[in-house]
Design a protein around this motif. Structure first.
Motif, PDB file in Angstrom:
ATOM      1  N   ARG A 199       0.836  -1.209   0.000  1.00 17.23           N
ATOM      2  CA  ARG A 199       0.000   0.000   0.000  1.00 17.23           C
ATOM      3  C   ARG A 199       0.870   1.258   0.000  1.00 17.23           C
ATOM      4  NH1 ARG A 199      -4.352  -1.589   4.792  1.00 17.23           N
ATOM      5  NH2 ARG A 199      -5.692  -2.974   3.559  1.00 17.23           N
ATOM      6  N   TRP A 200       1.898   1.248   0.863  1.00 20.81           N
ATOM      7  CA  TRP A 200       2.790   2.419   0.922  1.00 20.81           C
ATOM      8  C   TRP A 200       3.483   2.649  -0.421  1.00 20.81           C
ATOM      9  CZ3 TRP A 200       8.178   2.251   0.301  1.00 20.81           C
ATOM     10  CH2 TRP A 200       8.841   3.486   0.487  1.00 20.81           C
ATOM     11  N   GLY A 201       3.940   1.589  -1.028  1.00 20.27           N
ATOM     12  CA  GLY A 201       4.722   1.733  -2.251  1.00 20.27           C
ATOM     13  C   GLY A 201       3.902   2.070  -3.474  1.00 20.27           C
ATOM     14  N   PHE A 202       2.625   1.628  -3.525  1.00 21.13           N
ATOM     15  CA  PHE A 202       1.861   1.768  -4.766  1.00 21.13           C
ATOM     16  C   PHE A 202       0.461   2.343  -4.565  1.00 21.13           C
ATOM     17  CE2 PHE A 202       5.076  -1.455  -5.326  1.00 21.13           C
ATOM     18  CZ  PHE A 202       5.683  -1.068  -6.514  1.00 21.13           C
ATOM     19  N   GLY A 203       0.121   2.680  -3.343  1.00 21.71           N
ATOM     20  CA  GLY A 203      -1.173   3.289  -3.081  1.00 21.71           C
ATOM     21  C   GLY A 203      -2.246   2.311  -2.676  1.00 21.71           C
ATOM     22  N   SER A 204      -2.158   1.092  -3.205  1.00 23.53           N
ATOM     23  CA  SER A 204      -3.122   0.045  -2.849  1.00 23.53           C
ATOM     24  C   SER A 204      -2.494  -1.298  -3.197  1.00 23.53           C
ATOM     25  CB  SER A 204      -4.429   0.209  -3.619  1.00 23.53           C
ATOM     26  OG  SER A 204      -4.236  -0.052  -5.010  1.00 23.53           O
ATOM     27  N   GLU A 205      -3.063  -2.344  -2.597  1.00 23.74           N
ATOM     28  CA  GLU A 205      -2.539  -3.675  -2.919  1.00 23.74           C
ATOM     29  C   GLU A 205      -2.837  -4.025  -4.370  1.00 23.74           C
ATOM     30  OE1 GLU A 205      -2.327  -8.207  -1.032  1.00 23.74           O
ATOM     31  OE2 GLU A 205      -3.921  -6.828  -0.393  1.00 23.74           O
ATOM     32  N   GLY A 206      -3.982  -3.599  -4.886  1.00 19.20           N
ATOM     33  CA  GLY A 206      -4.310  -3.852  -6.290  1.00 19.20           C
ATOM     34  C   GLY A 206      -3.305  -3.218  -7.236  1.00 19.20           C
ATOM     35  N   ALA A 207      -2.926  -1.961  -6.937  1.00 19.73           N
ATOM     36  CA  ALA A 207      -1.922  -1.298  -7.777  1.00 19.73           C
ATOM     37  C   ALA A 207      -0.582  -2.024  -7.689  1.00 19.73           C
ATOM     38  CB  ALA A 207      -1.777   0.165  -7.358  1.00 19.73           C
ATOM     39  N   PHE A 208      -0.262  -2.517  -6.494  1.00 20.38           N
ATOM     40  CA  PHE A 208       0.966  -3.301  -6.350  1.00 20.38           C
ATOM     41  C   PHE A 208       0.931  -4.535  -7.241  1.00 20.38           C
ATOM     42  CE2 PHE A 208       2.383  -7.310  -4.541  1.00 20.38           C
ATOM     43  CZ  PHE A 208       3.755  -7.159  -4.649  1.00 20.38           C
ATOM     44  N   VAL A 209      -0.195  -5.250  -7.249  1.00 20.34           N
ATOM     45  CA  VAL A 209      -0.309  -6.472  -8.052  1.00 20.34           C
ATOM     46  C   VAL A 209      -0.044  -6.161  -9.516  1.00 20.34           C
ATOM     47  CG1 VAL A 209      -1.910  -8.236  -8.888  1.00 20.34           C
ATOM     48  CG2 VAL A 209      -1.806  -7.699  -6.437  1.00 20.34           C
ATOM     49  N   GLN A 210      -0.595  -5.071 -10.026  1.00 20.82           N
ATOM     50  CA  GLN A 210      -0.350  -4.697 -11.421  1.00 20.82           C
ATOM     51  C   GLN A 210       1.127  -4.395 -11.659  1.00 20.82           C
ATOM     52  OE1 GLN A 210      -2.587  -4.979 -13.872  1.00 20.82           O
ATOM     53  NE2 GLN A 210      -3.926  -5.803 -12.251  1.00 20.82           N
ATOM     54  N   ALA A 211       1.736  -3.683 -10.712  1.00 19.64           N
ATOM     55  CA  ALA A 211       3.165  -3.374 -10.840  1.00 19.64           C
ATOM     56  C   ALA A 211       4.003  -4.655 -10.790  1.00 19.64           C
ATOM     57  CB  ALA A 211       3.588  -2.408  -9.738  1.00 19.64           C
ATOM     58  N   ALA A 212       3.604  -5.583  -9.931  1.00 18.62           N
ATOM     59  CA  ALA A 212       4.347  -6.840  -9.811  1.00 18.62           C
ATOM     60  C   ALA A 212       4.260  -7.645 -11.104  1.00 18.62           C
ATOM     61  CB  ALA A 212       3.809  -7.659  -8.645  1.00 18.62           C
ATOM     62  N   ARG A 213       3.096  -7.675 -11.720  1.00 20.21           N
ATOM     63  CA  ARG A 213       2.949  -8.419 -12.970  1.00 20.21           C
ATOM     64  C   ARG A 213       3.806  -7.808 -14.073  1.00 20.21           C
ATOM     65  NH1 ARG A 213      -3.665  -9.348 -12.572  1.00 20.21           N
ATOM     66  NH2 ARG A 213      -3.544 -11.019 -10.993  1.00 20.21           N
ATOM     67  N   SER A 214       3.849  -6.481 -14.114  1.00 12.21           N
ATOM     68  CA  SER A 214       4.699  -5.814 -15.113  1.00 12.21           C
ATOM     69  C   SER A 214       6.176  -6.109 -14.853  1.00 12.21           C
ATOM     70  CB  SER A 214       4.455  -4.305 -15.090  1.00 12.21           C
ATOM     71  OG  SER A 214       3.129  -4.005 -15.461  1.00 12.21           O
ATOM     72  N   TRP A 215       6.547  -6.096 -13.577  1.00  9.99           N
ATOM     73  CA  TRP A 215       7.948  -6.374 -13.222  1.00  9.99           C
ATOM     74  C   TRP A 215       8.332  -7.803 -13.602  1.00  9.99           C
ATOM     75  CZ3 TRP A 215      10.525  -9.728  -9.917  1.00  9.99           C
ATOM     76  CH2 TRP A 215      11.839  -9.392  -9.583  1.00  9.99           C
ATOM     77  N   LEU A 216       7.466  -8.759 -13.293  1.00 11.74           N
ATOM     78  CA  LEU A 216       7.727 -10.158 -13.639  1.00 11.74           C
ATOM     79  C   LEU A 216       7.872 -10.331 -15.146  1.00 11.74           C
ATOM     80  CD1 LEU A 216       5.213 -11.830 -11.179  1.00 11.74           C
ATOM     81  CD2 LEU A 216       7.714 -12.057 -11.074  1.00 11.74           C
ATOM     82  N   SER A 217       6.996  -9.675 -15.897  1.00 14.55           N
ATOM     83  CA  SER A 217       7.068  -9.779 -17.355  1.00 14.55           C
ATOM     84  C   SER A 217       8.374  -9.191 -17.879  1.00 14.55           C
ATOM     85  CB  SER A 217       5.874  -9.052 -17.982  1.00 14.55           C
ATOM     86  OG  SER A 217       5.948  -9.096 -19.390  1.00 14.55           O
ATOM     87  N   ALA A 218       8.774  -8.052 -17.315  1.00 23.21           N
ATOM     88  CA  ALA A 218      10.020  -7.417 -17.753  1.00 23.21           C
ATOM     89  C   ALA A 218      11.228  -8.284 -17.449  1.00 23.21           C
ATOM     90  CB  ALA A 218      10.169  -6.047 -17.088  1.00 23.21           C
ATOM     91  N   LYS A 219      11.153  -9.094 -16.396  1.00 24.48           N
ATOM     92  CA  LYS A 219      12.259  -9.975 -16.029  1.00 24.48           C
ATOM     93  C   LYS A 219      12.183 -11.330 -16.722  1.00 24.48           C
ATOM     94  CE  LYS A 219      13.926  -6.977 -13.121  1.00 24.48           C
ATOM     95  NZ  LYS A 219      15.153  -6.213 -13.471  1.00 24.48           N
ATOM     96  N   GLY A 220      11.179 -11.532 -17.545  1.00 25.68           N
ATOM     97  CA  GLY A 220      11.042 -12.798 -18.253  1.00 25.68           C
ATOM     98  C   GLY A 220      10.504 -13.933 -17.406  1.00 25.68           C
ATOM     99  N   LEU A 221       9.895 -13.587 -16.264  1.00 26.96           N
ATOM    100  CA  LEU A 221       9.344 -14.611 -15.368  1.00 26.96           C
ATOM    101  C   LEU A 221       7.869 -14.819 -15.712  1.00 26.96           C
ATOM    102  CD1 LEU A 221      11.070 -13.376 -12.084  1.00 26.96           C
ATOM    103  CD2 LEU A 221      11.864 -15.118 -13.690  1.00 26.96           C
ATOM    104  N   ASN A 222       7.643 -15.372 -16.880  1.00 23.94           N
ATOM    105  CA  ASN A 222       6.295 -15.442 -17.432  1.00 23.94           C
ATOM    106  C   ASN A 222       5.466 -16.592 -16.887  1.00 23.94           C
ATOM    107  OD1 ASN A 222       6.758 -13.193 -19.202  1.00 23.94           O
ATOM    108  ND2 ASN A 222       7.980 -14.555 -20.495  1.00 23.94           N
ATOM    109  N   ASP A 223       6.076 -17.475 -16.116  1.00 23.80           N
ATOM    110  CA  ASP A 223       5.331 -18.587 -15.514  1.00 23.80           C
ATOM    111  C   ASP A 223       4.998 -18.320 -14.055  1.00 23.80           C
ATOM    112  OD1 ASP A 223       5.337 -20.130 -17.853  1.00 23.80           O
ATOM    113  OD2 ASP A 223       7.340 -20.926 -17.407  1.00 23.80           O
ATOM    114  N   THR A 224       5.141 -17.073 -13.639  1.00 26.17           N
ATOM    115  CA  THR A 224       4.850 -16.690 -12.251  1.00 26.17           C
ATOM    116  C   THR A 224       3.602 -15.813 -12.226  1.00 26.17           C
ATOM    117  OG1 THR A 224       7.201 -16.782 -11.692  1.00 26.17           O
ATOM    118  CG2 THR A 224       5.767 -15.579 -10.182  1.00 26.17           C
ATOM    119  N   ARG A 225       2.677 -16.145 -11.325  1.00 27.90           N
ATOM    120  CA  ARG A 225       1.413 -15.399 -11.217  1.00 27.90           C
ATOM    121  C   ARG A 225       1.289 -14.808  -9.823  1.00 27.90           C
ATOM    122  NH1 ARG A 225      -4.757 -17.822 -11.368  1.00 27.90           N
ATOM    123  NH2 ARG A 225      -5.832 -15.844 -11.792  1.00 27.90           N
ATOM    124  N   ILE A 226       0.936 -13.532  -9.756  1.00 27.40           N
ATOM    125  CA  ILE A 226       0.779 -12.828  -8.483  1.00 27.40           C
ATOM    126  C   ILE A 226      -0.651 -12.283  -8.384  1.00 27.40           C
ATOM    127  CG2 ILE A 226       1.486 -10.814  -7.143  1.00 27.40           C
ATOM    128  CD1 ILE A 226       3.499 -12.999  -7.034  1.00 27.40           C
TER     129      ILE A 226
END
Length: 441
Positions: A199-226
């Motif tokens: 929440r502190w880092g992204f405003g809400s847990e939902g916004a964090f989840v979206q950021a995490a998915r983008s980060w995983l995709s950028a790192k090529g971790l396409n078999d990981t789901r958050i």
């Protein structure tokens, strides 16, 4: 007799003189010795005042013949890598490619396939890395900004408490550094701090989840789901392959590497928080994160700097997914690391006094050559060991004189030992020298 059919050696010349019509023959051995003496004197005269004898007595001797018996020695016992029969495990080893093969840094050993499985609290490692990506710290000891948690954050304690989820105290009005908050999330695996940080880092847990998915995709971790920041939801999932890649990323981050290697830390608010990774310090383990959703769903993403007695330690990254219990998961990882360490061993390749060949001179003197010391070679598993012997011409032909070197090779390692003469090699007589001018240097 024509000039081209003349005597070839001093013995031939003596025989001819002895049989010549004008020869005054002696009787028996004494007569022949006298004749030989006469011939030598004649040769000395003909050679110009003893020049031939001087040359023959000091000329370089021909090299001896060495028959090598140095052969490949038996390799060590094959390594038996310990992998669990249930669940899944994948291990990557860097720094040992010369021993383990070029593929070791990718997938050295595995069991259980590469299907997605629940992440459990390994999710919190992703949460920490995504938060750091958006709010980086300036080095592993930088406290970062101060976070003042809200009432909604402190209420998370009660929400997760009723779920039986791991939590850490967060009194009303709690403020702490970003680094301490991350330590409280990672070490004891406090779910309330994971959501509060998201929440502190992204405003809400939902916004964090979206950021995490983008980060995983950028790192090529396409078999990981958050789907959340904690891993409490079983839909948070990943594969062993993705998690080993994630482990490498985490180990390369100095903040994450330092925090996950910490056994405990005292934090304002929660007090002393202790790492759930019980293997820290065992067999080089220095990270990373445990995960637990109950029996049969225990995970451990781990790193180890394992000293196996070679030029540098092995950098091991691995994951155990689907362990039966926390203790059995630890035991599985411990057994794996121990089996890798045990796969390296010292192979005795030679002992002081071992015969490795024979040395024979052109004048017929023979002795054995033996190892001058014990020798051993550090090898991996049953890597073949080859041997080669290089010799040099003796100078004195004395017992114990070093006349070469044996070198053993297994993988990237070599060992060597001098070889020496065992026994006495007689030097050639002057007579042999005088009668074998063609063999002298």
């Amino acid at each position: 007799m024509s000039a081209s059919s003349g005597p070839g050696t001093l013995d031939d010349l003596v025989d001819l003189l002895d049989e010549s019509p004008g020869a005054q023959r002696g009787s028996g051995r004494a007569g022949r010795i006298a004749l030989v003496t006469f011939v030598v004197v004649v040769l000395m005269v003909l050679a110009g005042g003893g020049g031939y004898v001087w040359w023959a007595s000091s000329a370089a001797l021909p090299a001896p013949t060495v028959t090598s018996e140095a052969s490949a020695v038996a390799p060590g016992a094959p390594a038996a890598i310990a992998l669990p029969a249930e669940g899944a495990m994948l291990v990557s080893v860097a720094g040992g490619e010369d021993y383990l093969g070029p593929d070791a840094a990718g997938a050295f050993a595995s069991s259980g396939g590469n299907d997605p499985r629940p992440l459990a609290s390994v999710t919190k490692l992703i949460t920490a890395m995504v938060v750091l990506d958006a709010h980086p710290l300036d080095g592993p000891n930088d406290p970062g900004p101060t976070i003042s948690f809200t009432e909604a954050d402190t209420d998370l304690y009660d929400q997760f408490y009723v779920q039986g989820v791991t939590i850490a105290r967060m009194p009303d009005g709690t403020s702490m550094s970003q680094r301490d908050a991350m330590a409280t999330m990672l070490l004891p695996s406090a779910s309330n701090y994971a959501v509060a940080l998201a929440r502190w880092g992204f405003g809400s847990e939902g916004a964090f989840v979206q950021a995490a998915r983008s980060w995983l995709s950028a790192k090529g971790l396409n078999d990981t789901r958050i789907v959340d920041a904690t891993g409490v939801d079983e839909r948070n999932s990943s594969t062993p392959g993705d998690l080993v890649a994630l482990g490498r990323l985490a180990a390369a981050d100095p903040v994450i590497a330092t925090l996950t290697a910490t056994r405990s830390i005292s934090v304002v608010g929660p007090g002393t928080v202790t790492n759930t990774n019980d293997l820290l310090g065992t067999l080089g383990v220095n990270g990373l994160k445990t995960g637990n959703l109950g029996d049969g769903l225990f995970n451990l993403l781990f790193t180890s700097t394992l000293d196996v007695g070679v030029s540098g330690p092995l950098k091991i990254t691995g994951v155990r997914m689907g362990g039966a219990t926390h203790d059995s998961t630890d035991a599985d990882v411990r057994a794996l690391l121990q089996s890798i360490e045990d796969g390296f061993h010292d192979v005795s390749v030679g002992r002081l006094g071992d015969e490795v060949g024979t040395i024979t001179t052109p004048w017929g003197s023979t002795a054995t050559i033996v190892l001058a010391k014990n020798a051993a070679l550090r090898t991996w598993s049953d890597t073949p060991v080859a041997a080669s012997l290089v010799t040099v011409a003796p100078r004195s032909y004395a017992d114990g004189e070093v006349v070469g070197t044996v070198t053993w090779t297994a993988g990237p390692n070599t060992a060597s030992a001098d070889v020496k003469i065992s026994g006495t090699i007689e030097e050639p007589t002057l007579w042999w020298r005088l009668t074998h001018p063609g063999d002298l240097g």
